[in-house]
Design an enzyme around this catalytic site. Structure first.
Site, PDB file in Angstrom:
ATOM      1  N   LEU A 126      98.531 -51.852   7.242  1.00 45.26           N
ATOM      2  CA  LEU A 126      99.756 -51.308   7.833  1.00 45.26           C
ATOM      3  C   LEU A 126      99.734 -51.482   9.342  1.00 45.26           C
ATOM      4  O   LEU A 126     100.765 -51.779   9.956  1.00 45.26           O
ATOM      5  CB  LEU A 126      99.915 -49.836   7.471  1.00 45.26           C
ATOM      6  CG  LEU A 126     101.145 -49.152   8.082  1.00 45.26           C
ATOM      7  CD1 LEU A 126     102.433 -49.796   7.575  1.00 45.26           C
ATOM      8  CD2 LEU A 126     101.147 -47.655   7.773  1.00 45.26           C
ATOM      9  N   TYR A 127      98.563 -51.291   9.955  1.00 42.38           N
ATOM     10  CA  TYR A 127      98.448 -51.510  11.402  1.00 42.38           C
ATOM     11  C   TYR A 127      98.903 -52.919  11.765  1.00 42.38           C
ATOM     12  O   TYR A 127      99.712 -53.106  12.677  1.00 42.38           O
ATOM     13  CB  TYR A 127      97.003 -51.302  11.844  1.00 42.38           C
ATOM     14  CG  TYR A 127      96.717 -51.775  13.255  1.00 42.38           C
ATOM     15  CD1 TYR A 127      97.241 -51.099  14.351  1.00 42.38           C
ATOM     16  CD2 TYR A 127      95.933 -52.896  13.492  1.00 42.38           C
ATOM     17  CE1 TYR A 127      96.989 -51.529  15.645  1.00 42.38           C
ATOM     18  CE2 TYR A 127      95.670 -53.330  14.788  1.00 42.38           C
ATOM     19  CZ  TYR A 127      96.204 -52.649  15.854  1.00 42.38           C
ATOM     20  OH  TYR A 127      95.961 -53.079  17.126  1.00 42.38           O
ATOM     21  N   ALA A 128      98.400 -53.917  11.040  1.00 39.41           N
ATOM     22  CA  ALA A 128      98.788 -55.309  11.297  1.00 39.41           C
ATOM     23  C   ALA A 128     100.289 -55.506  11.083  1.00 39.41           C
ATOM     24  O   ALA A 128     100.950 -56.220  11.847  1.00 39.41           O
ATOM     25  CB  ALA A 128      97.989 -56.240  10.390  1.00 39.41           C
ATOM     26  N   THR A 142     102.676 -53.300  11.487  1.00 39.47           N
ATOM     27  CA  THR A 142     103.447 -52.727  12.594  1.00 39.47           C
ATOM     28  C   THR A 142     103.379 -53.611  13.833  1.00 39.47           C
ATOM     29  O   THR A 142     104.351 -53.713  14.583  1.00 39.47           O
ATOM     30  CB  THR A 142     102.960 -51.309  12.952  1.00 39.47           C
ATOM     31  OG1 THR A 142     101.588 -51.343  13.357  1.00 39.47           O
ATOM     32  CG2 THR A 142     103.117 -50.372  11.770  1.00 39.47           C
TER      33      THR A 142
END
Length: 447
Positions: free
Chosen positions: A249-251, A253
């Site tokens: 999810l970090y990637a 965003t």
């Protein structure tokens, strides 16, 4: 037959008396209201004098800890004279044609280093940070204290606070933004996904909204991530490779941020440069990074988890020393062209760029551990395990040809040298009796 008694006079008299009673009641009510109003006013004045003498305004010496919950002052009373003086003093360039740079995430790892570098060369710097508790806020406060020593003021506030951002643009003429504030960490996204949406997407959009309306619009350099390459298997990673398969999810965003940047560039003429950092490390680093907590656990005799891929191969990272990251950020700022919009309207095509900032030399995590063992004169207790499916990728390797071509980006610090500087800082900062070998000691790191 006798006629009935005449009662007309009695009725008139009663009506008159009733009227008199009403008049008197009205007068009494009015008098009571006036008395109540005066009593209330008197009490209010007493309270004002009481709080004025017992709770004086914040002094200049405490304004560098200006808090978000004090933003009432900003919106209602123009920020307060002392607060505005701190902002202006910090933002004034000291070199000819110097920039005035708003650094978001200024109390963070990369943000604090970049703020110092810009200030030391004569640019004006104003910081913004919300000092959240993703990792120990005391480390962020220590960085803030370091920046304060160099006359860099950090406004405590959130990216999503549009009135506060607008106020900063009203107080000082911001020429550039170095946007480094973000919710970091691949694994934490599985615990608190909403924090990534709020910061990395909503916060970024809010910053762009305020920037597009500014006149003139600032040029913006912002931090993307090497994580956007996700499941890409081509090596080394190039800006021309596909980035539509994020593994976390970090990637996702960060990839969303790149697409949002494209939109604001296209519609509003904002000059935008994205930087894909590859595993930044060094003094004042983040405690959630492997090199940091490996050092802590090795010194405390705790077992460390060393990951292997599902196929039993070593995990490797393109570790990039903080000084090299800073040089890339400053180079991107120096070559950023002016935005072309005015008052939210695009006047012409604007610059849009994306660059890798890495070291170009991937190192297996096992090698990282060996270097730390040597520097700490302590054998690590290693637990070799398979990498969990949490969004981490097994291998990163940066191609930095484009950054070298456009602003002469060239990393110069190898992992052994960088870790030596980090360990020297670590044992000093945490007050640990240093067990570094004399031959490994270096002069004080200037970063």
């Amino acid at each position: 037959m006798a006629s009935p008694p005449d009662t007309s006079k009695t009725i008139k008299l009663e009506r008159y008396n009733s009227y008199i009673r009403k008049v008197n009641s009205t007068k009494l009510l009015n008098a009571s209201s006036k008395l109540l109003f005066r009593a209330t006013l008197l009490i209010a004045l007493v309270l004002v004098f009481f709080f004025t003498f017992n709770y004086p305004p914040l002094s200049d010496s405490t304004n560098h800890h200006f808090h978000t919950h004090s933003h009432f002052l900003t919106s209602a009373f123009g920020g307060g004279g002392a607060w505005e003086r701190h902002v202006r003093h910090s933002a004034i360039p000291r070199r000819p044609n110097g920039f005035t740079v708003l650094v978001t995430g200024a109390a963070g790892f990369v943000g604090s280093h970049c703020s110092l570098a810009l200030k030391k060369r004569g640019d004006g710097v104003i910081g913004l940070d919300n000092f959240n508790s993703y990792y120990d806020p005391s480390l962020k406060r220590a960085r803030q204290a370091l920046l304060t020593q160099h006359q860099i003021f950090i406004v405590e506030g959130d990216l999503n606070d549009a009135p506060l951002l607008t106020k900063l643009f009203d107080v000082v003429p911001i020429t550039h933004i170095l946007h480094l504030a973000a919710q970091a960490g691949v694994r934490y996204a599985m615990q608190n996904p909403q924090s990534y949406i709020k910061s990395n997407i909503a916060g970024f959009v809010n910053l762009l909204e305020v920037s597009k309306a500014a006149n003139p619009q600032p040029a913006i350099v912002w931090a993307s991530s090497s994580s956007v390459y996700g499941l890409n298997t081509e090596n080394p990673f190039s800006e021309l490779h596909r980035t539509d398969q994020p593994a976390s999810l970090y990637a996702a965003t960060k990839k969303a941020g790149e697409e949002i940047a494209h939109t604001y560039n296209h519609i509003y003429g904002l000059s935008l440069t994205g930087l894909r950092f590859f595993t930044a490390y060094g003094p004042w680093g983040r405690p959630d990074m492997a090199y940091f907590f490996f050092t802590k656990d090795i010194l405390h005799g705790k077992t460390i988890d060393v990951y292997q891929t599902q196929e039993g191969k070593e995990v490797a990272r393109d570790f990039t020393y903080i000084d090299d990251i800073v040089k890339g950020c400053v180079g991107a700022l120096d070559t950023a062209e002016k935005s072309t919009g005015s008052g939210g309207k695009k006047k012409g095509p604007a610059q849009l760029r994306i660059y890798n900032l890495g070291n170009t030399s991937p190192v297996p995590v096992g090698k990282l551990v060996s270097i730390l063992e040597n520097l700490l004169s302590t054998k690590a207790k290693k637990h070799i395990i398979k990498m969990p499916r949490n969004g981490d990728v097994p291998y990163t390797h940066a191609n930095v040809t484009m950054a070298y071509k456009d602003f002469a980006y060239k990393p110069t610090t190898d992992l052994a040298t960088g870790l030596r500087k980090f360990v020297k800082w670590y044992v000093r900062y945490y007050g640990i009796q240093s067990r570094l070998k004399k031959e490994n000691e270096l002069p004080e790191d200037s970063a």
